[in-house]
Design a protein around this motif. Structure first.
Motif, PDB file in Angstrom:
ATOM      1  N   MET A  88       0.670  -0.906   0.240  1.00 11.05           N
ATOM      2  CA  MET A  88      -0.017  -0.014  -0.137  1.00 11.05           C
ATOM      3  C   MET A  88       0.627   0.881   0.357  1.00 11.05           C
ATOM      4  SD  MET A  88      -3.832   0.611   2.258  1.00 11.05           S
ATOM      5  CE  MET A  88      -3.684   2.106   2.850  1.00 11.05           C
ATOM      6  N   GLN A  89      -0.002   2.172  -0.626  1.00  9.66           N
ATOM      7  CA  GLN A  89       1.230   3.796  -0.810  1.00  9.66           C
ATOM      8  C   GLN A  89       1.017   4.234   0.149  1.00  9.66           C
ATOM      9  OE1 GLN A  89       0.355   5.142  -4.467  1.00  9.66           O
ATOM     10  NE2 GLN A  89       1.822   6.389  -4.427  1.00  9.66           N
ATOM     11  N   LYS A  90       2.285   5.160   0.331  1.00 13.57           N
ATOM     12  CA  LYS A  90       2.375   5.732   2.029  1.00 13.57           C
ATOM     13  C   LYS A  90       1.991   6.960   1.563  1.00 13.57           C
ATOM     14  CE  LYS A  90       4.675   7.974   5.251  1.00 13.57           C
ATOM     15  NZ  LYS A  90       3.057   8.066   6.513  1.00 13.57           N
ATOM     16  N   LEU A  91       0.508   7.952   2.275  1.00 12.65           N
ATOM     17  CA  LEU A  91       0.056   9.053   2.107  1.00 12.65           C
ATOM     18  C   LEU A  91       0.604  10.005   3.344  1.00 12.65           C
ATOM     19  CD1 LEU A  91      -3.676   8.708   1.594  1.00 12.65           C
ATOM     20  CD2 LEU A  91      -1.513   8.547  -0.129  1.00 12.65           C
ATOM     21  N   LEU A  92       0.560  11.358   2.670  1.00 15.73           N
ATOM     22  CA  LEU A  92       1.823  12.358   3.179  1.00 15.73           C
ATOM     23  C   LEU A  92       0.348  13.226   3.514  1.00 15.73           C
ATOM     24  CD1 LEU A  92       4.759  13.345   1.583  1.00 15.73           C
ATOM     25  CD2 LEU A  92       4.517  11.242   3.396  1.00 15.73           C
ATOM     26  N   ASN A  93       0.805  13.394   4.682  1.00 13.77           N
ATOM     27  CA  ASN A  93      -0.582  14.296   5.199  1.00 13.77           C
ATOM     28  C   ASN A  93      -0.135  16.129   4.995  1.00 13.77           C
ATOM     29  OD1 ASN A  93       0.493  15.254   7.641  1.00 13.77           O
ATOM     30  ND2 ASN A  93      -0.335  13.812   9.025  1.00 13.77           N
ATOM     31  N   ILE A  94      -1.059  17.285   5.634  1.00 16.91           N
ATOM     32  CA  ILE A  94      -0.398  18.884   5.189  1.00 16.91           C
ATOM     33  C   ILE A  94       0.874  18.826   6.467  1.00 16.91           C
ATOM     34  CG2 ILE A  94      -1.251  19.637   6.533  1.00 16.91           C
ATOM     35  CD1 ILE A  94      -1.630  22.153   5.038  1.00 16.91           C
ATOM     36  N   GLY A  95       1.091  18.246   7.524  1.00 16.41           N
ATOM     37  CA  GLY A  95       2.112  18.627   8.810  1.00 16.41           C
ATOM     38  C   GLY A  95       3.259  18.045   8.001  1.00 16.41           C
ATOM     39  N   GLU A  96       3.027  16.392   7.343  1.00 13.03           N
ATOM     40  CA  GLU A  96       4.115  15.626   6.940  1.00 13.03           C
ATOM     41  C   GLU A  96       5.085  16.780   5.639  1.00 13.03           C
ATOM     42  OE1 GLU A  96       2.700  10.967   8.485  1.00 13.03           O
ATOM     43  OE2 GLU A  96       2.431  11.578   6.875  1.00 13.03           O
ATOM     44  N   LEU A  97       3.930  16.796   5.197  1.00 10.48           N
ATOM     45  CA  LEU A  97       4.446  17.748   3.143  1.00 10.48           C
ATOM     46  C   LEU A  97       4.991  18.812   3.808  1.00 10.48           C
ATOM     47  CD1 LEU A  97       4.382  17.824   0.220  1.00 10.48           C
ATOM     48  CD2 LEU A  97       2.278  19.101   0.695  1.00 10.48           C
ATOM     49  N   ALA A  98       5.511  19.199   5.032  1.00  7.37           N
ATOM     50  CA  ALA A  98       5.893  20.816   5.079  1.00  7.37           C
ATOM     51  C   ALA A  98       7.184  20.452   5.675  1.00  7.37           C
ATOM     52  CB  ALA A  98       4.196  21.174   6.304  1.00  7.37           C
ATOM     53  N   ASP A  99       6.574  19.134   6.623  1.00  7.17           N
ATOM     54  CA  ASP A  99       8.248  18.589   7.557  1.00  7.17           C
ATOM     55  C   ASP A  99       9.159  18.464   6.158  1.00  7.17           C
ATOM     56  OD1 ASP A  99       7.431  19.212  10.275  1.00  7.17           O
ATOM     57  OD2 ASP A  99       6.536  17.086  10.182  1.00  7.17           O
ATOM     58  N   PHE A 100       8.669  17.285   5.161  1.00  6.90           N
ATOM     59  CA  PHE A 100       9.868  16.747   3.981  1.00  6.90           C
ATOM     60  C   PHE A 100      10.286  18.161   3.266  1.00  6.90           C
ATOM     61  CE2 PHE A 100       9.912  15.139  -0.198  1.00  6.90           C
ATOM     62  CZ  PHE A 100      10.641  13.996   0.271  1.00  6.90           C
ATOM     63  N   LEU A 101       8.599  19.008   2.658  1.00  7.31           N
ATOM     64  CA  LEU A 101       9.575  20.037   2.451  1.00  7.31           C
ATOM     65  C   LEU A 101      10.581  21.160   3.161  1.00  7.31           C
ATOM     66  CD1 LEU A 101       6.390  20.500  -0.032  1.00  7.31           C
ATOM     67  CD2 LEU A 101       8.662  19.698  -1.113  1.00  7.31           C
ATOM     68  N   GLY A 102      10.053  21.371   3.999  1.00  7.98           N
ATOM     69  CA  GLY A 102      10.529  22.488   4.882  1.00  7.98           C
ATOM     70  C   GLY A 102       9.909  23.733   5.218  1.00  7.98           C
ATOM     71  N   PHE A 103       8.943  23.769   4.933  1.00 10.66           N
ATOM     72  CA  PHE A 103       8.400  24.625   4.423  1.00 10.66           C
ATOM     73  C   PHE A 103       7.156  24.541   6.195  1.00 10.66           C
ATOM     74  CE2 PHE A 103       7.098  24.939   0.557  1.00 10.66           C
ATOM     75  CZ  PHE A 103       8.721  25.833  -0.284  1.00 10.66           C
ATOM     76  N   THR A 104       6.500  25.256   6.617  1.00 12.26           N
ATOM     77  CA  THR A 104       5.358  25.738   7.675  1.00 12.26           C
ATOM     78  C   THR A 104       4.253  25.317   7.425  1.00 12.26           C
ATOM     79  OG1 THR A 104       5.059  27.641   7.706  1.00 12.26           O
ATOM     80  CG2 THR A 104       6.844  27.398   9.137  1.00 12.26           C
ATOM     81  N   VAL A 105       3.744  24.466   8.045  1.00 15.89           N
ATOM     82  CA  VAL A 105       1.887  24.251   7.994  1.00 15.89           C
ATOM     83  C   VAL A 105       1.016  25.324   7.330  1.00 15.89           C
ATOM     84  CG1 VAL A 105      -0.084  23.429   8.150  1.00 15.89           C
ATOM     85  CG2 VAL A 105       2.092  22.005   9.160  1.00 15.89           C
ATOM     86  N   ALA A 106       1.437  26.504   7.817  1.00 13.45           N
ATOM     87  CA  ALA A 106       0.756  27.558   7.695  1.00 13.45           C
ATOM     88  C   ALA A 106       1.252  28.549   5.949  1.00 13.45           C
ATOM     89  CB  ALA A 106       1.386  29.009   8.063  1.00 13.45           C
ATOM     90  N   ALA A 107       2.506  27.831   5.784  1.00 15.60           N
ATOM     91  CA  ALA A 107       3.441  28.621   4.312  1.00 15.60           C
ATOM     92  C   ALA A 107       2.386  27.533   2.858  1.00 15.60           C
ATOM     93  CB  ALA A 107       4.724  27.959   4.545  1.00 15.60           C
ATOM     94  N   VAL A 108       2.834  26.068   3.451  1.00 14.80           N
ATOM     95  CA  VAL A 108       2.095  24.675   2.773  1.00 14.80           C
ATOM     96  C   VAL A 108       0.660  25.582   1.958  1.00 14.80           C
ATOM     97  CG1 VAL A 108       1.251  22.772   2.294  1.00 14.80           C
ATOM     98  CG2 VAL A 108       3.599  22.612   3.189  1.00 14.80           C
ATOM     99  N   SER A 109      -0.109  25.860   3.465  1.00 13.18           N
ATOM    100  CA  SER A 109      -1.439  26.156   3.457  1.00 13.18           C
ATOM    101  C   SER A 109      -2.356  27.292   2.885  1.00 13.18           C
ATOM    102  CB  SER A 109      -2.085  26.327   4.714  1.00 13.18           C
ATOM    103  OG  SER A 109      -2.433  24.986   5.248  1.00 13.18           O
ATOM    104  N   ALA A 110      -0.824  28.392   2.773  1.00  7.54           N
ATOM    105  CA  ALA A 110      -1.064  29.664   1.687  1.00  7.54           C
ATOM    106  C   ALA A 110      -0.665  29.969   0.296  1.00  7.54           C
ATOM    107  CB  ALA A 110       0.472  30.996   2.520  1.00  7.54           C
ATOM    108  N   HIS A 111       0.283  28.303   0.142  1.00 13.11           N
ATOM    109  CA  HIS A 111       0.274  27.652  -0.960  1.00 13.11           C
ATOM    110  C   HIS A 111      -0.702  27.210  -1.540  1.00 13.11           C
ATOM    111  CE1 HIS A 111       4.123  29.930  -1.728  1.00 13.11           C
ATOM    112  NE2 HIS A 111       5.219  29.202  -0.675  1.00 13.11           N
ATOM    113  N   LEU A 112      -1.562  26.208  -1.300  1.00  8.89           N
ATOM    114  CA  LEU A 112      -2.729  25.573  -1.148  1.00  8.89           C
ATOM    115  C   LEU A 112      -3.953  26.743  -1.712  1.00  8.89           C
ATOM    116  CD1 LEU A 112      -2.479  22.375   0.656  1.00  8.89           C
ATOM    117  CD2 LEU A 112      -2.136  22.563  -1.581  1.00  8.89           C
ATOM    118  N   HIS A 113      -3.817  27.545  -0.951  1.00  9.01           N
ATOM    119  CA  HIS A 113      -5.131  28.559  -1.222  1.00  9.01           C
ATOM    120  C   HIS A 113      -4.896  29.050  -2.576  1.00  9.01           C
ATOM    121  CE1 HIS A 113      -8.323  30.727   0.135  1.00  9.01           C
ATOM    122  NE2 HIS A 113      -7.187  32.625  -0.213  1.00  9.01           N
TER     123      HIS A 113
END
Length: 76
Positions: free
Chosen positions: A1-26
């Motif tokens: 089964m494939q691993k899915l990242l949530n927004i917190g894990e994605l932010a950690d992986f990319l070196g962003f904050t969750v707020a920054a990822v959310s802003a880019h998504l918005h």
């Protein structure tokens, strides 16, 4: 089964904050974060797609990016 990242894990992986990822998504800024998939009301990112997206960014870093205009028009 494939691993899915949530927004917190994605932010950690990319070196962003969750707020920054959310802003880019918005703003739908797909140059800054990969497109998510929807799982009901949640967003998730397949880990292998995120890694492929990062590899693509690394390979294309020598190419000129799409440049916007000089900025916001002035009111006057």
């Amino acid at each position: 089964m494939q691993k899915l990242l949530n927004i917190g894990e994605l932010a950690d992986f990319l070196g962003f904050t969750v707020a920054a990822v959310s802003a880019h998504l918005h703003r739908k800024n797909w140059d800054a974060v990969p497109k998510p998939i929807k799982l009901g009301r949640r967003l998730a990112w397949p880990a292998d797609e995120v890694q492929a997206w990062v590899k693509e960014k690394i390979q294309s870093r020598g190419e000129p990016s799409h440049r916007r205009g000089p900025g916001r028009p002035r009111q006057g």
